[in-house]
Write an enzyme that holds these catalytic residues in place. Structure first.
Site: not given
Length: 325
Positions: A95-97
């Site tokens: 979802l996020s990095s």
């Protein structure tokens, strides 16, 4: 500060200095060396209190508060490795990095930020990029970062506060911009989009610069007015987590049957496939790519006018132009 904190901060400072030397040697900010000081000052490890590293049995979680000193050491050293770090997963989906630092350096340099610019970042991530912008501009109020997920914006806000930065952190659909914080002089997206969102142009000052991932490339646009913008892709590839927001149909897979084996291995050709998906079939795209001398990303661009958005090769007036959503 306890012995634990002193040890961690010492290792972080050494690792951060090594990362800055590595990025410096690659020439990532050669056109705007002021970014070197920002990367040297902003503590990335405060923005990734934990992250996930892929392994043979799935993802391994590295955590800065682990009771095991060896795990803490791997965590802080990994935070300053020049790789993207997975920071949020859901059911195995990323979802996020936190993006690769050298790529962030190249993008921020390509954004051509000037003193006093108001900047919108689409895709808050960990908050690290917003911190770099705040440090560079010397004023939190000039920077706005937006993300759809409340969990992401809340953690980004906490990380920014811990590092001593307080830009505006907004929860919302980045494709719609942040009109209450406009007008902007620069917009930078850190997530992949299928096209150029028109609300961005309406929230920009004339002459503003927009840098956004599109079709595995980085597009740099100059905004003429609320309905017109044009620019070219940077030469390098770039891969990002897709923007979440309004519902969009998932693109169908591309069948490469009937193409030469080398076509499957040529990343610049796959960029053309991604850019022209829905308008050129793979055989047509490969024929064009060979005929035009296997063009790299720098020969492609995008134009936005009052009614249409289209991608093009060499010249916005054609003969090679393809509509974008």
């Amino acid at each position: 500060m306890g012995a634990y904190d002193t040890e961690i901060e010492g290792r972080a400072a050494a690792a951060r200095a090594a990362l800055v030397r590595q990025i410096d040697a690659e020439g990532a900010w050669a056109e705007d060396p002021v970014w070197r000081e920002a990367f040297a000052a902003v503590p990335r490890h405060l923005f990734v209190p934990y992250y996930y590293v892929p392994g043979p049995g799935g993802y391994e979680r590295r955590w800065g508060e682990s009771p095991d000193p060896e795990v803490r050491e791997r965590w802080v050293c990994g935070a300053y490795t020049d790789v993207p770090l997975a920071t949020r997963l859901r059911d195995g989906e990323l979802l996020s990095s936190s993006s690769q630092p050298s790529l962030m350096a190249r993008m921020l340099t390509a954004l051509r930020v000037e003193d006093g610019n108001r900047v919108l970042e689409v895709g808050a991530g960990t908050g690290y990029n917003a911190a770099l912008l705040s440090h560079r501009l010397g004023a939190d109020d000039l920077v706005t970062t937006v993300d759809l997920e409340p969990e992401i914006t809340e953690s980004a806000r906490q990380h920014l506060t811990a590092a001593g930065y307080r830009p505006a952190v907004v929860t919302g659909d980045g494709a719609r911009g942040v009109p209450e914080r406009a007008p902007f002089d620069r917009i930078i997206a850190t997530c992949e989009l299928p096209t150029v969102p028109r609300p961005w142009l309406a929230q920009c000052r004339p002459g503003a610069r927009v840098l956004t991932p599109l079709a595995t490339g980085l597009l740099a646009l100059t905004v003429r007015d609320a309905e017109h913008a044009e620019g070219r892709f940077l030469p390098r590839a770039a891969f990002f987590v897709p923007l979440r927001g309004e519902r969009r149909a998932e693109p169908e897979g591309v069948c490469l049957a009937g193409l030469p084996g080398r076509a499957r291995e040529q990343e610049p050709f796959r960029f053309l496939l991604a850019l022209t998906r829905g308008t050129l079939d793979p055989v047509e795209a490969y024929s064009l790519w060979e005929r035009e001398g296997e063009p790299g990303r720098g020969r492609y661009g995008v134009t936005v006018d009052a009614e249409h958005t289209w991608a093009w090769l060499d010249d916005p007036r054609g003969p090679y132009a393809w509509p974008l959503p």
